[in-house]
Motif scaffolding. Structure first.
Motif, PDB file in Angstrom:
ATOM      1  N   GLU A  58      33.148  55.202  24.731  1.00  0.00           N
ATOM      2  CA  GLU A  58      33.368  54.267  25.829  1.00  0.00           C
ATOM      3  C   GLU A  58      32.021  53.756  26.333  1.00  0.00           C
ATOM      4  O   GLU A  58      31.117  54.538  26.638  1.00  0.00           O
ATOM      5  CB  GLU A  58      34.125  54.949  26.975  1.00  0.00           C
ATOM      6  N   TYR A  59      31.915  52.460  26.430  1.00  0.00           N
ATOM      7  CA  TYR A  59      30.732  51.793  26.999  1.00  0.00           C
ATOM      8  C   TYR A  59      31.168  51.156  28.301  1.00  0.00           C
ATOM      9  O   TYR A  59      31.951  50.193  28.302  1.00  0.00           O
ATOM     10  CB  TYR A  59      30.201  50.744  26.016  1.00  0.00           C
ATOM     11  N   ASP A  60      30.697  51.695  29.445  1.00  0.00           N
ATOM     12  CA  ASP A  60      31.195  51.284  30.757  1.00  0.00           C
ATOM     13  C   ASP A  60      30.046  50.743  31.601  1.00  0.00           C
ATOM     14  O   ASP A  60      29.160  51.483  32.027  1.00  0.00           O
ATOM     15  CB  ASP A  60      31.847  52.487  31.456  1.00  0.00           C
ATOM     16  N   ARG A  61      30.080  49.433  31.867  1.00  0.00           N
ATOM     17  CA  ARG A  61      29.076  48.820  32.734  1.00  0.00           C
ATOM     18  C   ARG A  61      29.556  48.720  34.184  1.00  0.00           C
ATOM     19  O   ARG A  61      28.746  48.548  35.099  1.00  0.00           O
ATOM     20  CB  ARG A  61      28.720  47.420  32.235  1.00  0.00           C
ATOM     21  N   SER A  62      30.885  48.816  34.390  1.00  0.00           N
ATOM     22  CA  SER A  62      31.387  48.679  35.765  1.00  0.00           C
ATOM     23  C   SER A  62      30.915  49.849  36.644  1.00  0.00           C
ATOM     24  O   SER A  62      30.454  49.648  37.768  1.00  0.00           O
ATOM     25  CB  SER A  62      32.915  48.600  35.758  1.00  0.00           C
ATOM     26  N   GLN A  63      31.034  51.070  36.120  1.00  0.00           N
ATOM     27  CA  GLN A  63      30.524  52.225  36.879  1.00  0.00           C
ATOM     28  C   GLN A  63      29.008  52.155  37.027  1.00  0.00           C
ATOM     29  O   GLN A  63      28.448  52.526  38.064  1.00  0.00           O
ATOM     30  CB  GLN A  63      30.926  53.533  36.184  1.00  0.00           C
ATOM     31  N   GLY A  64      28.372  51.640  35.993  1.00  0.00           N
ATOM     32  CA  GLY A  64      26.917  51.479  36.072  1.00  0.00           C
ATOM     33  C   GLY A  64      26.518  50.471  37.139  1.00  0.00           C
ATOM     34  O   GLY A  64      25.526  50.654  37.850  1.00  0.00           O
ATOM     35  N   ALA A  65      27.319  49.400  37.252  1.00  0.00           N
ATOM     36  CA  ALA A  65      27.032  48.400  38.286  1.00  0.00           C
ATOM     37  C   ALA A  65      27.179  48.996  39.679  1.00  0.00           C
ATOM     38  O   ALA A  65      26.394  48.703  40.593  1.00  0.00           O
ATOM     39  CB  ALA A  65      27.953  47.202  38.116  1.00  0.00           C
ATOM     40  N   LEU A  66      28.220  49.845  39.854  1.00  0.00           N
ATOM     41  CA  LEU A  66      28.391  50.501  41.147  1.00  0.00           C
ATOM     42  C   LEU A  66      27.195  51.397  41.469  1.00  0.00           C
ATOM     43  O   LEU A  66      26.714  51.444  42.608  1.00  0.00           O
ATOM     44  CB  LEU A  66      29.688  51.319  41.144  1.00  0.00           C
ATOM     45  N   LEU A  67      26.736  52.115  40.436  1.00  0.00           N
ATOM     46  CA  LEU A  67      25.589  52.998  40.650  1.00  0.00           C
ATOM     47  C   LEU A  67      24.319  52.200  40.948  1.00  0.00           C
ATOM     48  O   LEU A  67      23.516  52.578  41.797  1.00  0.00           O
ATOM     49  CB  LEU A  67      25.390  53.881  39.415  1.00  0.00           C
ATOM     50  N   GLU A  68      24.174  51.056  40.267  1.00  0.00           N
ATOM     51  CA  GLU A  68      23.017  50.208  40.547  1.00  0.00           C
ATOM     52  C   GLU A  68      23.092  49.643  41.958  1.00  0.00           C
ATOM     53  O   GLU A  68      22.083  49.512  42.652  1.00  0.00           O
ATOM     54  CB  GLU A  68      22.945  49.079  39.524  1.00  0.00           C
ATOM     55  N   GLY A  69      24.318  49.272  42.392  1.00  0.00           N
ATOM     56  CA  GLY A  69      24.481  48.791  43.767  1.00  0.00           C
ATOM     57  C   GLY A  69      24.130  49.861  44.775  1.00  0.00           C
ATOM     58  O   GLY A  69      23.488  49.581  45.796  1.00  0.00           O
ATOM     59  N   LEU A  70      24.579  51.089  44.502  1.00  0.00           N
ATOM     60  CA  LEU A  70      24.223  52.201  45.391  1.00  0.00           C
ATOM     61  C   LEU A  70      22.718  52.394  45.434  1.00  0.00           C
ATOM     62  O   LEU A  70      22.136  52.593  46.507  1.00  0.00           O
ATOM     63  CB  LEU A  70      24.914  53.480  44.913  1.00  0.00           C
ATOM     64  N   GLN A  71      22.089  52.304  44.265  1.00  0.00           N
ATOM     65  CA  GLN A  71      20.637  52.482  44.218  1.00  0.00           C
ATOM     66  C   GLN A  71      19.928  51.369  44.991  1.00  0.00           C
ATOM     67  O   GLN A  71      18.956  51.624  45.722  1.00  0.00           O
ATOM     68  CB  GLN A  71      20.167  52.497  42.760  1.00  0.00           C
ATOM     69  N   ALA A  72      20.421  50.137  44.852  1.00  0.00           N
ATOM     70  CA  ALA A  72      19.809  49.019  45.576  1.00  0.00           C
ATOM     71  C   ALA A  72      19.967  49.194  47.079  1.00  0.00           C
ATOM     72  O   ALA A  72      19.038  48.934  47.864  1.00  0.00           O
ATOM     73  CB  ALA A  72      20.427  47.702  45.116  1.00  0.00           C
ATOM     74  N   ASN A  73      21.163  49.646  47.513  1.00  0.00           N
ATOM     75  CA  ASN A  73      21.381  49.870  48.945  1.00  0.00           C
ATOM     76  C   ASN A  73      20.476  50.969  49.480  1.00  0.00           C
ATOM     77  O   ASN A  73      19.943  50.867  50.591  1.00  0.00           O
ATOM     78  CB  ASN A  73      22.845  50.231  49.194  1.00  0.00           C
ATOM     79  N   LEU A  74      20.320  52.020  48.666  1.00  0.00           N
ATOM     80  CA  LEU A  74      19.435  53.096  49.088  1.00  0.00           C
ATOM     81  C   LEU A  74      17.987  52.628  49.195  1.00  0.00           C
ATOM     82  O   LEU A  74      17.256  53.027  50.102  1.00  0.00           O
ATOM     83  CB  LEU A  74      19.540  54.280  48.111  1.00  0.00           C
TER      84      LEU A  74
END
Length: 449
Positions: free
Chosen positions: A132-148
């Motif tokens: 499985e190649y999942d970018r949606s969860q990765g995008a959420l994690l990147e958003g969290l990182q950007a918010n942090l």
């Protein structure tokens, strides 16, 4: 804290995603394994038929191999591996009879792999592999990182501004305190540190001001003492010089006049000696150099002093009497007790007019030993009572010098009594005259120190 804020939530989030991927991916693989479990042998045809009934899972790629690792089914349309041998680590683990799962996060995407063996009558006949190649969860994690990161930038800017404000405030307060210290070090004892607030530096400033107040008081007392001591010493020295000059400049001075001048010189020298001895005694008291005290009976010392003072009182036609009780023992030295009684009695006799009386009383009142010296003199003006024990302080300076006083006797009494835990008070009698009261803590004779 900012590093922790930017790492710990991300690591926890990654770990949660990994666990979620393991659960969902292993569940999907288990469904596919179950659909193949009824086959005794895996071929391309029966695997394709069995996989056709499996619901769409949204996985990026699914492989099914036989027991030798040859690919029988591949969902990738371009570059299909059917007919080829695959030796992915997960497939090898599955053919060995183990469930396998791996997942990693990089470049903004989660890459997850899972595999399980296909069994028929407890024999491994193949393996199922899912990717499985999942970018949606990765995008959420990147958003969290950007918010942090944004939150960290805001916190960092706020902390920096607050640090600058606090640093300036602390630096300003420290500069004020250092300036005050330098001013006082240069001798400006009247300077005070004007530090506002209730923090530790403000408290240090308050303590510094209190210390400076004491230094200023001590310095003023020192200067006054030096000035008074110089003045007191200069007076008999000037008299001695005047008398010697008179002798030297008078031709054919007769013997009687010369004897009178020499007698006056001796009196001034004796006065100078008394001042010097009193100054030395006060210096020892100030330095804290005291003899080791013992339990002393005051009565024998009182009798010894009064035997000597009665002769002086008789010359002035003064009636000197005393009343004393037994068992009046205090912690001191005999010399100190002698000095206290002598100074108070001598002071009373000096300033009492002829045909008057001086009464000395020694008694024990509870846990205190009380010595009282009363006279019938002019008394002490009320405005002078608070300063009567100051060094070189005289109520009537001309009369005091005429009586031969040094202005240090009462100061010696006060300092000596206080250093042994006692008190001394001065007041006026209702019928006229002064009264001095000394109180010591009573100590039992033979009591250990």
């Amino acid at each position: 804290m900012l590093i922790l804020l930017n790492t710990y939530p991300l690591l926890v989030s990654e770990d949660l995603v990994f666990r979620s991927k393991e659960t969902t991916l292993q569940s999907s693989v288990s469904v596919m394994v179950y659909s193949l479990s009824g086959l005794d042998r895996l071929t391309e045809e029966n695997v394709a038929a069995a996989m056709a009934v499996v619901e769409e899972t949204g996985l990026s790629r699914i492989l099914v191999t036989d027991d030798a690792g040859r690919v029988l089914y591949d969902t990738r349309e371009t570059g299909s591996a059917v007919g080829e041998y695959s030796f992915y680590t997960e497939i090898v683990q599955a053919l060995l009879g183990n469930d396998a799962f791996t997942s990693n996060y990089s470049n903004g995407a989660f890459r997850s792999r899972a595999s399980s063996p296909v069994l028929y009558q407890n024999q491994i006949i193949g393996a199922v592999y899912a990717y499985e190649y999942d970018r949606s969860q990765g995008a959420l994690l990147e958003g969290l990182q950007a918010n942090l990161l944004r939150l960290s930038a805001i916190i960092g800017a706020a902390v920096l501004c607050l640090s600058m404000v606090l640093s300036r405030a602390l630096t300003r307060k420290m500069a004020l305190l250092l300036t005050a210290i330098r001013q006082v070090r240069e001798g400006a004892y009247s300077h005070r540190a004007q530090i506002k607030g209730h923090d530790e530096i403000a408290q240090i400033g308050q303590e510094f001001n209190s210390l400076t107040d004491r230094l200023q008081t001590t310095e003023n007392a020192r200067r006054r003492f030096v000035s008074d001591a110089s003045h007191e010493l200069k007076t008999p020295l000037a008299a001695i010089r005047l008398l010697t000059d008179s002798i030297l400049q008078t031709d054919n001075i007769d013997r009687a006049t010369a004897r009178e001048f020499v007698s006056d010189i001796g009196a001034e020298a004796e006065r100078l000696s008394r001042i010097t001895e009193d100054l030395l005694r006060l210096t020892r008291l100030d330095s804290g150099v005291l003899e080791t005290p013992t339990v002393v009976d005051v009565l024998p010392v009182l009798k010894q002093v009064l035997r000597m003072m009665i002769l002086v009182a008789q010359e002035k036609e003064i009636d000197l009497t005393y009343r004393a009780a037994e068992g009046c023992t205090v912690l001191a030295t005999k010399d100190e007790i002698h000095q206290i009684i002598y100074n108070l009695t001598d002071n009373a006799v000096k300033y009492s007019p002829p045909h008057s009386s001086v009464q000395v009383t020694l008694a024990r009142e509870g846990e205190q030993v009380v010595l009282t010296v009363e006279d019938n003199g002019a008394g002490i003006p009320e405005e002078d009572l608070p300063r009567i024990f100051e060094r070189f302080y005289r109520v009537d300076k001309a009369r005091s010098r005429a009586a031969g006083g040094t202005g240090l006797g009462l100061s010696i009494v006060s300092d000596t009594v206080k250093r042994r835990g006692g008190t001394v008070e001065a007041g006026n009698r209702p019928g006229g005259g002064a009264v001095f009261t000394v109180r010591w803590p009573w100590r039992k004779e033979g009591e250990s120190l």
